[in-house]
Design a protein around this motif. Structure first.
Motif, PDB file in Angstrom:
ATOM      1  N   GLY A 153       2.188   9.803   7.445  1.00  9.91           N
ATOM      2  CA  GLY A 153       2.861  10.756   6.566  1.00  9.91           C
ATOM      3  C   GLY A 153       2.438  10.530   5.130  1.00  9.91           C
ATOM      4  O   GLY A 153       1.467   9.824   4.856  1.00  9.91           O
ATOM      5  N   GLN A 154       3.208  11.121   4.204  1.00 10.46           N
ATOM      6  CA  GLN A 154       2.862  10.973   2.781  1.00 10.46           C
ATOM      7  C   GLN A 154       3.003   9.532   2.306  1.00 10.46           C
ATOM      8  O   GLN A 154       3.782   8.768   2.858  1.00 10.46           O
ATOM      9  N   ASN A 155       2.259   9.174   1.258  1.00  9.88           N
ATOM     10  CA  ASN A 155       2.122   7.800   0.746  1.00  9.88           C
ATOM     11  C   ASN A 155       1.303   6.986   1.762  1.00  9.88           C
ATOM     12  O   ASN A 155       0.785   7.532   2.724  1.00  9.88           O
ATOM     13  N   TYR A 156       1.176   5.687   1.515  1.00  8.53           N
ATOM     14  CA  TYR A 156       0.326   4.836   2.353  1.00  8.53           C
ATOM     15  C   TYR A 156      -1.058   5.487   2.496  1.00  8.53           C
ATOM     16  O   TYR A 156      -1.676   5.831   1.497  1.00  8.53           O
TER      17      TYR A 156
ATOM     18  N   ASN B 135      -1.635   8.413   3.610  1.00  6.61           N
ATOM     19  CA  ASN B 135      -1.503   9.853   3.415  1.00  6.61           C
ATOM     20  C   ASN B 135      -2.092  10.676   4.547  1.00  6.61           C
ATOM     21  O   ASN B 135      -2.778  11.672   4.326  1.00  6.61           O
ATOM     22  N   LYS B 136      -1.844  10.259   5.764  1.00  5.90           N
ATOM     23  CA  LYS B 136      -2.330  11.035   6.902  1.00  5.90           C
ATOM     24  C   LYS B 136      -1.489  10.726   8.126  1.00  5.90           C
ATOM     25  O   LYS B 136      -0.666   9.805   8.105  1.00  5.90           O
ATOM     26  N   SER B 137      -1.701  11.503   9.154  1.00  2.00           N
ATOM     27  CA  SER B 137      -1.003  11.252  10.398  1.00  2.00           C
ATOM     28  C   SER B 137      -2.000  11.225  11.546  1.00  2.00           C
ATOM     29  O   SER B 137      -3.167  11.573  11.370  1.00  2.00           O
TER      30      SER B 137
ATOM     31  N   GLY C 292       0.775  -1.244   0.000  1.00  6.09           N
ATOM     32  CA  GLY C 292       0.000   0.000   0.000  1.00  6.09           C
ATOM     33  C   GLY C 292       0.797   1.281   0.000  1.00  6.09           C
ATOM     34  O   GLY C 292       0.249   2.350   0.260  1.00  6.09           O
ATOM     35  N   ILE C 293       2.097   1.211  -0.312  1.00  6.79           N
ATOM     36  CA  ILE C 293       2.868   2.472  -0.253  1.00  6.79           C
ATOM     37  C   ILE C 293       2.416   3.446  -1.337  1.00  6.79           C
ATOM     38  O   ILE C 293       2.291   4.645  -1.078  1.00  6.79           O
ATOM     39  N   TYR C 294       2.149   2.943  -2.548  1.00  4.29           N
ATOM     40  CA  TYR C 294       1.784   3.838  -3.650  1.00  4.29           C
ATOM     41  C   TYR C 294       0.388   3.586  -4.191  1.00  4.29           C
ATOM     42  O   TYR C 294      -0.046   4.257  -5.121  1.00  4.29           O
TER      43      TYR C 294
ATOM     44  N   TYR D  50       6.358  15.997   4.435  1.00  2.11           N
ATOM     45  CA  TYR D  50       6.444  14.597   4.011  1.00  2.11           C
ATOM     46  C   TYR D  50       6.162  13.645   5.180  1.00  2.11           C
ATOM     47  O   TYR D  50       5.371  12.718   5.062  1.00  2.11           O
ATOM     48  N   THR D  51       6.839  13.885   6.298  1.00  3.62           N
ATOM     49  CA  THR D  51       6.683  12.973   7.439  1.00  3.62           C
ATOM     50  C   THR D  51       5.438  13.317   8.255  1.00  3.62           C
ATOM     51  O   THR D  51       4.984  12.500   9.043  1.00  3.62           O
ATOM     52  N   MET D  52       4.899  14.517   8.066  1.00  3.62           N
ATOM     53  CA  MET D  52       3.812  15.036   8.907  1.00  3.62           C
ATOM     54  C   MET D  52       4.203  14.889  10.384  1.00  3.62           C
ATOM     55  O   MET D  52       3.405  14.472  11.218  1.00  3.62           O
TER      56      MET D  52
END
Ligand SMILES: [Zn+2]
Length: 484
Positions: free
Chosen positions: A98-101, A103-105, A67-69, A175-177
């Protein structure tokens, strides 16, 4: 009533740390029930004839990126199907906020159950997750993640702190949020993981995985390469040279020594990286340091990996690095070989090396490549192949001996492999959703013909069988004092 649900007859059974033995395997209720000289065909409900073939413990691909992309559930389905094609029966995938996966924190208390729920019912292999602890608030979730959720391993990315130093507009924090993702955060994370390793360690290993590349050096070398070349994958290798791995490993090991955190140095890609990791282990015999490399770093060079499609972090390097990694595999300095599988489309790579997504898939090659290049070409022992792909990752990540070996009482995750079956690698052979492969054109000999997951036939004659019934495995498997 037959005595066994299934029996694997007439094969050469490869037992890690023991060797290759001629015996039959009886399976009952999803577990291995007998290893004996002979089982009568009438004593089993179903029979697999493994004459002339190898019987290996299902591989544990301990570096994966479901699920990374792509959508997590969709990716879980297609990519664990690809894993089965390579004899992989358990996938340990990385997840982080963070970004990808997704896409949230946010806190893992809400996000982690969502990740498992999205995978369940879609995975063809059993699976577990390593978790990237990205924010200060997530540090306090480490004990809960291990004790309540069965997350036996964590991750830190040494180079993320520098993403805000690189040229494009993707700031590190965007990117890392994350708030303070740096060596201070790593130190605190190591303290948390070390405490969990002591608390839960009787049930299996709890550890922290490290992606070792040094951000400030990458900034300098990347600017030089962008200015004056070379282009292509050689340029990418020079933009993130082995020196960045070396320095990063040194930084990480100082903190490892200070915290006594068990660590895994991931995807070592160069002669320098493996020398630094091995030296770290020699200099600190009281520490628990495991070394990993990948199929692509063993198999490819920047000249052979197909250009931009072969972009990955750390980069594919030179023939000399490749040979140095093989030596470390052969002499035992490297413990595990993984795919670092991250499915993406050729379109995601595009024309611009610096903007292309890093990573690609390769899980379907795990046993076939190790058999072909390691055993048949370089004379690596069969038991050692099973240790690198199955037993060592199972031990490193708290799955052993339920997974990672062929022993009475363990899960009946068995791969029957034909050492004479040769295929030329194409995207179709790998059975992934990925429409390209940097391994294209490589002749590989030694492919699975049958794979059993907890006693169930899940792969036969080149195709997946049945529904995706892979289970989430809580790690370490013995953490509640229960029989694993
Ligand atoms: Zn990775």
């Amino acid at each position: 009533m037959p005595r066994y649900d299934t029996a694997v007859l007439n094969g050469t059974v490869v037992v890690p740390y023991v060797g290759a033995l001629r015996c039959d395997v009886g399976v009952r209720d999803g577990r291995i029930a007998a290893l004996v000289d002979s089982i009568a065909a009438g004593d089993a409900g179903a029979v697999v004839d493994a004459r002339g073939k190898l019987v290996l413990p299902g591989a544990v691909d301990s570096h994966f990126h479901i699920g990374i992309y792509r959508d997590l559930a969709t990716d879980a389905q297609s990519e664990t199907a690809s894993a089965l094609a390579g004899g992989v029966t358990t996938v340990l995938s990385y997840f982080r906020t963070g970004q990808n996966y997704l896409n949230k924190s946010g806190p893992y208390r809400t996000i982690f159950p969502e990740v498992v729920a999205a995978t369940e019912g879609h995975a063809y292999t059993d699976f577990g997750y390593h978790i990237g602890v990205m924010t200060t608030e997530q540090l306090d979730e480490v004990d809960w993640l291990v004790g309540a959720q069965g997350v036996g391993s964590f991750k830190y990315y040494m180079f993320y702190k520098g993403l805000n130093l690189t040229s494009d507009s993707t700031r590190g924090s965007a990117y890392t949020m994350a708030d303070t993702y740096d060596l201070g955060h790593l130190y605190l994370l190591m303290r948390q993981v070390a405490a969990a390793a002591i608390k839960y360690g009787a049930g299996g290993r709890v550890s922290l995985s490290l992606h070792c590349e040094q951000a400030e050096l990458i900034r300098v070398f990347m600017e030089e390469v962008k200015r004056s070349g070379p282009g292509g994958l050689e340029g990418y290798h020079r933009a993130r040279p082995p020196l960045t791995e070396q320095l990063s490993i040194a930084e990480a090991l100082v903190l490892t020594d200070a915290t006594r955190c068990p660590v895994n140095l991931l995807h070592l890609s160069s002669a320098e990286a493996v020398a630094s990791g091995a030296k770290g282990r020699r200099d600190h015999p009281h520490l628990d340091i495991r070394l990993e490399t990948t199929l692509h770093h063993l198999a490819l060079t920047h000249a052979t990996a197909g250009g931009i499609v072969g972009k990955v972090n750390p980069p594919i390097r030179t023939e000399a690095d490749r040979e140095a990694l093989w030596r470390a595999v052969e002499d035992g300095r490297i413990d595990t070989v993984v795919s670092d599988h991250a499915c993406c489309a050729e379109a995601d790579k595009g024309e611009d090396l610096w903007k292309a997504l890093p990573g690609f898939g390769g899980t379907a090659l795990l046993y076939p490549y190790l058999l072909s290049e390691g055993h048949l070409r370089r004379g690596l022992g069969l038991a050692r192949v099973a240790e690198l792909a199955s037993a060592n990752p199972a031990r490193a990540f708290g799955l052993y001996p339920r997974k990672g070996t062929i022993a009475v009482g363990g899960d009946a995750d068995l791969v029957v492999l034909d050492p004479n079956l040769e295929r030329i690698v194409t995207p179709e052979v790998l059975g992934s959703a990925q429409d390209f492969t940097p391994f294209a054109g490589m002749p590989v000999r030694g492919w699975p013909t049958h794979t059993l997951l907890r006693g169930r036939m899940v792969f036969q004659d080149g195709g997946v069988r049945g529904k995706p019934e892979g289970q989430y495995v809580k790690r370490p498997v013995g953490r509640d004092g229960a029989t694993p």
